[in-house]
Design a protein around this motif. Structure first.
Motif, PDB file in Angstrom:
ATOM      1  N   LEU A 152       1.136  -1.319   0.545  1.00 54.56           N
ATOM      2  CA  LEU A 152      -0.037   0.343  -0.067  1.00 54.56           C
ATOM      3  C   LEU A 152       1.156   1.223   0.087  1.00 54.56           C
ATOM      4  O   LEU A 152       1.934   1.731  -0.332  1.00 54.56           O
ATOM      5  N   ASP A 153       0.338   2.685  -0.377  1.00 52.35           N
ATOM      6  CA  ASP A 153       0.630   3.473  -0.317  1.00 52.35           C
ATOM      7  C   ASP A 153       0.323   4.398  -0.066  1.00 52.35           C
ATOM      8  O   ASP A 153      -1.059   5.077  -0.198  1.00 52.35           O
ATOM      9  N   GLY A 154       0.927   5.552   0.130  1.00 46.26           N
ATOM     10  CA  GLY A 154      -0.109   6.721   0.817  1.00 46.26           C
ATOM     11  C   GLY A 154      -0.950   6.836   2.320  1.00 46.26           C
ATOM     12  O   GLY A 154      -0.614   6.302   2.927  1.00 46.26           O
ATOM     13  N   ILE A 155      -2.094   7.621   1.623  1.00 45.50           N
ATOM     14  CA  ILE A 155      -2.964   7.260   2.794  1.00 45.50           C
ATOM     15  C   ILE A 155      -3.340   5.684   3.142  1.00 45.50           C
ATOM     16  O   ILE A 155      -4.540   5.800   4.683  1.00 45.50           O
ATOM     17  N   GLN A 156      -3.721   5.395   2.225  1.00 48.79           N
ATOM     18  CA  GLN A 156      -4.138   3.817   2.594  1.00 48.79           C
ATOM     19  C   GLN A 156      -3.739   3.398   3.078  1.00 48.79           C
ATOM     20  O   GLN A 156      -3.735   2.194   4.143  1.00 48.79           O
ATOM     21  N   LEU A 157      -2.288   3.493   3.261  1.00 49.41           N
ATOM     22  CA  LEU A 157      -0.664   2.681   4.143  1.00 49.41           C
ATOM     23  C   LEU A 157      -1.413   3.304   5.726  1.00 49.41           C
ATOM     24  O   LEU A 157      -1.187   2.539   6.256  1.00 49.41           O
ATOM     25  N   ILE A 158      -1.356   4.552   5.617  1.00 49.80           N
ATOM     26  CA  ILE A 158      -1.860   5.340   6.948  1.00 49.80           C
ATOM     27  C   ILE A 158      -2.460   4.750   8.016  1.00 49.80           C
ATOM     28  O   ILE A 158      -2.712   4.213   9.382  1.00 49.80           O
ATOM     29  N   VAL A 159      -4.117   4.554   6.940  1.00 50.75           N
ATOM     30  CA  VAL A 159      -5.410   4.555   7.695  1.00 50.75           C
ATOM     31  C   VAL A 159      -4.742   2.518   7.524  1.00 50.75           C
ATOM     32  O   VAL A 159      -5.033   2.397   8.729  1.00 50.75           O
ATOM     33  N   THR A 160      -4.296   2.225   7.119  1.00 52.91           N
ATOM     34  CA  THR A 160      -4.313   0.550   7.799  1.00 52.91           C
ATOM     35  C   THR A 160      -3.386   0.326   8.181  1.00 52.91           C
ATOM     36  O   THR A 160      -4.126  -0.660   9.192  1.00 52.91           O
ATOM     37  N   ARG A 161      -2.083   0.615   8.760  1.00 53.91           N
ATOM     38  CA  ARG A 161      -1.605   0.701   9.792  1.00 53.91           C
ATOM     39  C   ARG A 161      -2.131   1.432  11.123  1.00 53.91           C
ATOM     40  O   ARG A 161      -1.537   0.720  12.518  1.00 53.91           O
ATOM     41  N   THR A 162      -2.695   2.834  11.468  1.00 56.50           N
ATOM     42  CA  THR A 162      -3.721   2.939  12.423  1.00 56.50           C
ATOM     43  C   THR A 162      -4.793   2.536  13.303  1.00 56.50           C
ATOM     44  O   THR A 162      -4.836   1.810  14.015  1.00 56.50           O
ATOM     45  N   GLY A 163      -4.924   1.359  11.628  1.00 56.34           N
ATOM     46  CA  GLY A 163      -6.401   0.161  12.075  1.00 56.34           C
ATOM     47  C   GLY A 163      -5.692  -0.591  12.933  1.00 56.34           C
ATOM     48  O   GLY A 163      -6.406  -1.290  14.064  1.00 56.34           O
ATOM     49  N   ILE A 164      -4.628  -0.790  12.563  1.00 53.83           N
ATOM     50  CA  ILE A 164      -3.978  -2.461  13.374  1.00 53.83           C
ATOM     51  C   ILE A 164      -4.054  -2.145  14.638  1.00 53.83           C
ATOM     52  O   ILE A 164      -3.326  -2.751  15.664  1.00 53.83           O
ATOM     53  N   VAL A 165      -2.880  -0.594  14.682  1.00 53.73           N
ATOM     54  CA  VAL A 165      -2.147   0.120  15.945  1.00 53.73           C
ATOM     55  C   VAL A 165      -3.784  -0.189  17.207  1.00 53.73           C
ATOM     56  O   VAL A 165      -3.567  -0.625  17.910  1.00 53.73           O
ATOM     57  N   LEU A 166      -5.200   0.274  16.584  1.00 49.47           N
ATOM     58  CA  LEU A 166      -5.879   1.040  17.424  1.00 49.47           C
ATOM     59  C   LEU A 166      -6.879  -1.285  17.716  1.00 49.47           C
ATOM     60  O   LEU A 166      -7.338  -1.025  19.062  1.00 49.47           O
ATOM     61  N   LEU A 167      -6.114  -2.680  17.036  1.00 53.78           N
ATOM     62  CA  LEU A 167      -7.047  -3.000  17.321  1.00 53.78           C
ATOM     63  C   LEU A 167      -6.070  -3.996  17.913  1.00 53.78           C
ATOM     64  O   LEU A 167      -6.528  -4.372  19.347  1.00 53.78           O
ATOM     65  N   VAL A 168      -4.751  -3.552  18.548  1.00 52.59           N
ATOM     66  CA  VAL A 168      -4.154  -4.111  19.433  1.00 52.59           C
ATOM     67  C   VAL A 168      -4.483  -3.237  20.735  1.00 52.59           C
ATOM     68  O   VAL A 168      -3.847  -4.496  21.853  1.00 52.59           O
ATOM     69  N   LEU A 169      -3.922  -2.331  20.611  1.00 56.18           N
ATOM     70  CA  LEU A 169      -4.589  -1.510  21.435  1.00 56.18           C
ATOM     71  C   LEU A 169      -5.830  -1.320  22.495  1.00 56.18           C
ATOM     72  O   LEU A 169      -5.776  -2.047  23.815  1.00 56.18           O
ATOM     73  N   GLY A 170      -7.407  -2.354  21.417  1.00 54.82           N
ATOM     74  CA  GLY A 170      -8.517  -2.785  22.307  1.00 54.82           C
ATOM     75  C   GLY A 170      -8.221  -3.821  22.855  1.00 54.82           C
ATOM     76  O   GLY A 170      -8.504  -4.128  23.647  1.00 54.82           O
ATOM     77  N   GLY A 171      -7.026  -4.448  22.024  1.00 51.42           N
ATOM     78  CA  GLY A 171      -6.783  -5.906  22.454  1.00 51.42           C
ATOM     79  C   GLY A 171      -6.537  -6.131  23.871  1.00 51.42           C
ATOM     80  O   GLY A 171      -6.851  -6.469  24.855  1.00 51.42           O
ATOM     81  N   VAL A 172      -5.312  -5.013  24.077  1.00 53.78           N
ATOM     82  CA  VAL A 172      -4.463  -4.570  25.130  1.00 53.78           C
ATOM     83  C   VAL A 172      -5.424  -4.255  26.130  1.00 53.78           C
ATOM     84  O   VAL A 172      -5.456  -4.751  27.457  1.00 53.78           O
ATOM     85  N   TYR A 173      -6.133  -3.349  25.903  1.00 55.65           N
ATOM     86  CA  TYR A 173      -6.964  -2.140  26.700  1.00 55.65           C
ATOM     87  C   TYR A 173      -8.254  -3.543  27.225  1.00 55.65           C
ATOM     88  O   TYR A 173      -8.379  -3.679  28.580  1.00 55.65           O
ATOM     89  N   GLY A 174      -8.418  -3.743  26.346  1.00 56.68           N
ATOM     90  CA  GLY A 174      -9.599  -5.443  27.164  1.00 56.68           C
ATOM     91  C   GLY A 174      -9.175  -6.463  27.770  1.00 56.68           C
ATOM     92  O   GLY A 174      -9.859  -6.420  28.946  1.00 56.68           O
ATOM     93  N   LEU A 175      -8.017  -6.651  27.204  1.00 56.73           N
ATOM     94  CA  LEU A 175      -7.436  -7.488  28.564  1.00 56.73           C
ATOM     95  C   LEU A 175      -7.093  -7.483  29.896  1.00 56.73           C
ATOM     96  O   LEU A 175      -7.440  -8.218  30.847  1.00 56.73           O
ATOM     97  N   THR A 176      -6.549  -6.332  30.136  1.00 51.06           N
ATOM     98  CA  THR A 176      -6.549  -5.788  31.535  1.00 51.06           C
ATOM     99  C   THR A 176      -7.382  -5.101  32.235  1.00 51.06           C
ATOM    100  O   THR A 176      -7.666  -5.738  32.905  1.00 51.06           O
ATOM    101  N   VAL A 177      -8.679  -4.590  31.380  1.00 50.88           N
ATOM    102  CA  VAL A 177     -10.343  -4.594  31.941  1.00 50.88           C
ATOM    103  C   VAL A 177     -10.275  -6.058  32.386  1.00 50.88           C
ATOM    104  O   VAL A 177     -11.014  -6.252  33.633  1.00 50.88           O
ATOM    105  N   LEU A 178     -10.328  -6.855  31.466  1.00 48.88           N
ATOM    106  CA  LEU A 178     -10.241  -8.052  31.369  1.00 48.88           C
ATOM    107  C   LEU A 178     -10.223  -9.059  33.249  1.00 48.88           C
ATOM    108  O   LEU A 178     -10.335  -9.469  34.334  1.00 48.88           O
ATOM    109  N   ALA A 179      -9.059  -8.447  33.238  1.00 51.75           N
ATOM    110  CA  ALA A 179      -8.045  -8.929  34.963  1.00 51.75           C
ATOM    111  C   ALA A 179      -8.705  -8.289  35.764  1.00 51.75           C
ATOM    112  O   ALA A 179      -8.449  -9.047  36.942  1.00 51.75           O
ATOM    113  N   LEU A 180      -8.790  -6.800  35.651  1.00 54.20           N
ATOM    114  CA  LEU A 180      -9.457  -6.266  36.739  1.00 54.20           C
ATOM    115  C   LEU A 180     -10.342  -6.126  37.472  1.00 54.20           C
ATOM    116  O   LEU A 180     -10.371  -6.540  38.434  1.00 54.20           O
TER     117      LEU A 180
END
Length: 129
Positions: free
Chosen positions: A76-104
């Protein structure tokens, strides 16, 4: 075909990822403290554990952000690459946040179950054999 990835896409991905990570980390800090203060009566222990938890979250999230910012999925190139990377980051953050709240949540549930069991045991002790 080799696609050149611009420095701007790296910088944009990292800036967006860092901002989102910091915002989610602050949410976790607030929610985590509320959970921990309920589990541990001692504010010092709850605060210390919350700092450790939020630090762990930031390390995992920023580490995954560094890895994601260097990937180039499907050429990918340009804005598509940025959106794809940001989406992956958001998915990882959501997973880590969810696991942390589940543990709490599990820690709080375990404490409530133990308190209920202790209350039942105490009542039986007062009533005699």
């Amino acid at each position: 075909m080799i696609v050149q990835v611009s420095t701007a896409s790296y910088v944009t991905t990292v800036v967006v990822g860092v901002v989102v990570t910091l915002v989610v980390g602050q949410l976790l800090r607030r929610v985590g403290y509320d959970f921990l203060i309920e589990v541990y009566d001692d504010r010092t222990v709850a605060t210390s554990l919350n700092h450790l938890l939020v630090t762990l979250f930031h390390l995992i999230a920023l580490g995954s952000l560094c890895l994601v910012s260097t990937t180039n999925p499907r050429g990918l190139d340009g804005i598509q690459l940025i959106v794809t990377r940001t989406g992956i980051v958001l998915l990882v953050l959501g997973g880590v946040y969810g696991l942390t709240v589940l543990a709490l949540t599990r820690a709080r549930s375990r404490l409530r179950d133990d308190a209920l069991e202790d209350g039942m045991t105490a009542r039986r002790g007062w009533r005699g054999p």
